[in-house]
Design an enzyme around this catalytic site. Structure first.
Site, PDB file in Angstrom:
ATOM      1  N   HIS A   1     -30.973  17.626 -11.916  1.00 43.65           N
ATOM      2  CA  HIS A   1     -31.301  18.753 -11.041  1.00 43.65           C
ATOM      3  C   HIS A   1     -32.017  18.256  -9.782  1.00 43.65           C
ATOM      4  O   HIS A   1     -32.845  17.359  -9.875  1.00 43.65           O
ATOM      5  CB  HIS A   1     -32.220  19.724 -11.790  1.00 43.65           C
ATOM      6  CG  HIS A   1     -32.699  20.851 -10.933  1.00 43.65           C
ATOM      7  ND1 HIS A   1     -31.887  21.909 -10.576  1.00 43.65           N
ATOM      8  CD2 HIS A   1     -33.908  21.076 -10.345  1.00 43.65           C
ATOM      9  CE1 HIS A   1     -32.571  22.731  -9.817  1.00 43.65           C
ATOM     10  NE2 HIS A   1     -33.801  22.260  -9.651  1.00 43.65           N
TER      11      HIS A   1
ATOM     12  N   CYS B   1       0.972   5.982   0.327  1.00 39.64           N
ATOM     13  CA  CYS B   1      -0.419   6.378   0.121  1.00 39.64           C
ATOM     14  C   CYS B   1      -1.340   5.722   1.146  1.00 39.64           C
ATOM     15  O   CYS B   1      -2.080   6.393   1.864  1.00 39.64           O
ATOM     16  CB  CYS B   1      -0.840   6.019  -1.298  1.00 39.64           C
ATOM     17  SG  CYS B   1      -2.561   6.357  -1.629  1.00 39.64           S
TER      18      CYS B   1
ATOM     19  N   ALA C   1      14.742  -4.709  -1.256  1.00 40.67           N
ATOM     20  CA  ALA C   1      15.343  -5.175  -2.513  1.00 40.67           C
ATOM     21  C   ALA C   1      16.416  -4.217  -2.986  1.00 40.67           C
ATOM     22  O   ALA C   1      16.334  -3.013  -2.760  1.00 40.67           O
ATOM     23  CB  ALA C   1      14.251  -5.293  -3.572  1.00 40.67           C
TER      24      ALA C   1
ATOM     25  N   GLY D   1       0.824  -1.217   0.000  1.00 42.18           N
ATOM     26  CA  GLY D   1       0.000   0.000   0.000  1.00 42.18           C
ATOM     27  C   GLY D   1       0.849   1.254   0.000  1.00 42.18           C
ATOM     28  O   GLY D   1       0.388   2.323  -0.374  1.00 42.18           O
TER      29      GLY D   1
ATOM     30  N   TYR E   1       0.438  21.361  -0.113  1.00 46.14           N
ATOM     31  CA  TYR E   1      -0.838  20.689   0.139  1.00 46.14           C
ATOM     32  C   TYR E   1      -0.810  19.828   1.399  1.00 46.14           C
ATOM     33  O   TYR E   1      -1.802  19.768   2.137  1.00 46.14           O
ATOM     34  CB  TYR E   1      -1.334  19.919  -1.093  1.00 46.14           C
ATOM     35  CG  TYR E   1      -0.818  18.512  -1.262  1.00 46.14           C
ATOM     36  CD1 TYR E   1      -1.497  17.438  -0.697  1.00 46.14           C
ATOM     37  CD2 TYR E   1       0.327  18.249  -1.992  1.00 46.14           C
ATOM     38  CE1 TYR E   1      -1.028  16.141  -0.854  1.00 46.14           C
ATOM     39  CE2 TYR E   1       0.796  16.967  -2.157  1.00 46.14           C
ATOM     40  CZ  TYR E   1       0.117  15.909  -1.593  1.00 46.14           C
ATOM     41  OH  TYR E   1       0.581  14.630  -1.738  1.00 46.14           O
ATOM     42  N   ILE E   2       0.327  19.204   1.695  1.00 46.09           N
ATOM     43  CA  ILE E   2       0.376  18.356   2.894  1.00 46.09           C
ATOM     44  C   ILE E   2       0.232  19.223   4.150  1.00 46.09           C
ATOM     45  O   ILE E   2      -0.576  18.940   5.043  1.00 46.09           O
ATOM     46  CB  ILE E   2       1.665  17.505   2.908  1.00 46.09           C
ATOM     47  CG1 ILE E   2       1.602  16.480   1.770  1.00 46.09           C
ATOM     48  CG2 ILE E   2       1.847  16.803   4.257  1.00 46.09           C
ATOM     49  CD1 ILE E   2       2.812  15.577   1.633  1.00 46.09           C
TER      50      ILE E   2
END
Ligand SMILES: Cc1cc2nc3c(=O)[nH]c(=O)nc-3n(C[C@H](O)[C@H](O)[C@H](O)COP(=O)(O)OP(=O)(O)OC[C@H]3O[C@@H](n4cnc5c(N)ncnc54)[C@H](O)[C@@H]3O)c2cc1C
Length: 472
Positions: A437, A41, A113, A38, A181-182
């Site tokens: 609408h 993110c 890795a 994951g 933004y963070i």
């Protein structure tokens, strides 16, 4: 020894999507992840912040319930429970990704890795080290928070976004260094929770790449929550004590806070894994890739934050698709003209393509359509009248170049404009689509119509006098 068609290094939204896509295409695939799948993110980024954002949003809605005749008084907020809920959300979604990998036949190796020569990947774990043989490699090792030496992160009082997502007690006060933004998302969330928040940003404004009008709306909302905003200001020193920190700002002021969030950017995670040693060219730490996500090393591709491009989860996943197609013999090229994104402040900003300011600085003549939430019947019904929509269309042929939305559901609303842009629609064509609408997306129609002076629920703008056949 078994040879994999593709080995993916890193299990974030770049890596796990690449692994699943490759397996779906019939390749023999393995994924190496040193932590939980994951990536940033799911574990330390988009998802935990948006779980907290949802709590902040709900808290805000409860506080305005009286306008609907619902008297609840000041809600009692338990930060510890909100934090546990956030952890449960993350675990549930991580479990989902694990299932998807398993269900698609991707072999997952836990460990770190590194490249070890053509077709060889070393996997190191505390208990053992092994090797695998592979035909193609996709690097998806992501990024890490930038920690300047002048802002000594200790993980207890001076935190990055990683550590602040792990705290269990609400800090009485929070100093956010960095108005990107963070930083702005955390500032909005913690201010809604009741922390006293200060933002310090070196540049003249918060969120420098976003539409100015949208940012002003966010700044206004932050100030209404008593957030102190210092722009064109830097933090010169941090003095950390037992009870918190005292920051000295370039203007001479001092700010005291219980916790500090350092949110001054993220750097590609490319060191220590044998990339450069195996012919993968790096530039300022980022893996250099072509439009097909190929690195300079034969058979090695790279995607996501490690490539130093647009650092967004959905861009990493998009690049995964390109890299896999090309690793399996295709010839695809990435195209970043239409990348929607959201800044989850309160109110949120949804944006795609160019801003009005971008067009001005590029010398592109534009028609700008605007529509205010307060003129939308659905927004009025919901009591969500704060915000506006702006659509920017090329004056030359009416093609939509971008949109900036600030207000309720901006994250969702921007998707419609993204589809229209992808289809190369003109603003007038978008304005002619039938919208249900009463809904918020009707505002997209009105803003699109406004680019040619034809919005119905708006006064003060004259219809452009164009003959019917001449409409863009
Ligand atoms: C606080 C915050 C909020 C965010 N909010 C959003 C948002 O709302 N929307 C959005 O689109 N983006 C958001 N992002 C950005 C988003 O998280 C990243 O753009 C995205 O995670 C990048 O994906 P990636 O696959 O390139 O790398 P990552 O998600 O960073 O994944 C890389 C993975 O590789 C693993 N790894 C690294 N090196 C090795 C190695 N040598 N061996 C094995 N495994 C390794 C890491 O453990 C990690 O799991 C946010 C980021 C942060 C920090």
């Amino acid at each position: 020894m078994k040879e994999y068609d593709i080995a993916v290094i890193g299990g974030g939204p770049g890596g796990y999507v690449a692994a699943i896509r490759a397996a779906q295409a019939g390749a023999c695939v393995c994924l190496v992840e040193r932590d939980r799948v994951g990536g940033t993110c799911l574990n330390r980024g988009c998802i935990p912040t948006k779980a907290l954002y949802s709590t902040a949003h709900l808290l805000q809605a409860i506080r305005s319930a009286a306008a609907h005749g619902i008297e609840v008084g000041e809600p009692r907020f338990d930060f510890g429970r909100a934090a546990s809920r956030k952890d449960e959300v993350v675990s549930r979604l991580v479990g989902g990704v694990e299932q998807l990998l398993k269900g698609n036949g991707v072999e997952v190796f836990r460990g770190e890795a590194s490249l070890e020569g053509p077709g060889r990947v070393r996997i190191r774990r505390p208990d053992l080290t092994g090797h695998i043989r592979v035909k193609k490699i996709i690097l998806a090792t992501g990024s890490l928070p930038t920690c300047p030496q002048t802002l000594p992160v200790d993980g207890k009082i001076v935190l990055t976004s990683d550590e602040i997502l792990a705290i269990k007690e609400l800090p009485a006060s929070l100093l956010v260094i960095g108005g990107g933004y963070i930083g702005c998302e955390f500032a909005s969330i913690y201010a809604a929770f009741g922390s006293r928040v200060t933002i310090v940003e070196q540049l003249p404004a918060l969120l420098p790449r976003s539409d100015r009008q949208a940012v002003r709306e966010v700044e206004k909302a932050l100030r209404e929550r008593d957030v102190a905003i210092h722009t064109e200001t830097s933090v010169e020193s941090l003095e950390v004590g037992d009870e918190g920190v005292t920051a000295s700002l370039s203007g001479g002021q001092k700010v005291r806070a219980a916790k500090v969030l350092v949110a001054v950017g993220r750097r590609p995670n490319s060191e220590g894994f044998g990339f450069a040693e195996n012919g993968v060219r790096l530039e300022k730490g980022a893996v250099v890739v072509d439009a097909g996500m190929r690195t300079s090393a034969e058979g090695v591709f790279a995607i996501g934050d490690v490539t130093g491009g647009i650092q967004l989860a959905h861009v990493a996943s998009y690049q995964a698709q390109i890299a896999v197609a090309n690793a399996l013999g295709g010839e695809e090229r990435a195209d970043y003209r239409v990348v929607p994104s959201t800044i989850f402040t309160l109110p949120e900003i949804g944006e795609v393509g160019l801003t009005e300011e971008d067009c001005k600085s590029k010398g592109v003549a534009v028609d700008v359509g605007r529509f205010a939430y307060q003129a939308s019947s659905k927004a009025v019904c919901a009591g969500e009248t704060r915000g506006s929509i702006k659509i920017v269309a090329a004056a030359e042929d009416g093609r939509i170049l971008g949109a900036s939305i600030v207000g309720a559901e901006a994250s969702t609303l921007v998707a419609e404009v993204a589809v229209a842009m992808q289809q190369q629609m003109t603003a007038a064509q978008l304005g002619r689509l039938i919208h249900s609408h009463p809904t918020l997306p009707e505002m997209i129609k009105e803003a699109a119509e406004d680019t040619v002076g034809e919005a119905v629920h708006k006064i003060g703008r004259r219809t452009k006098n164009r003959p019917e056949g001449d409409r863009k």
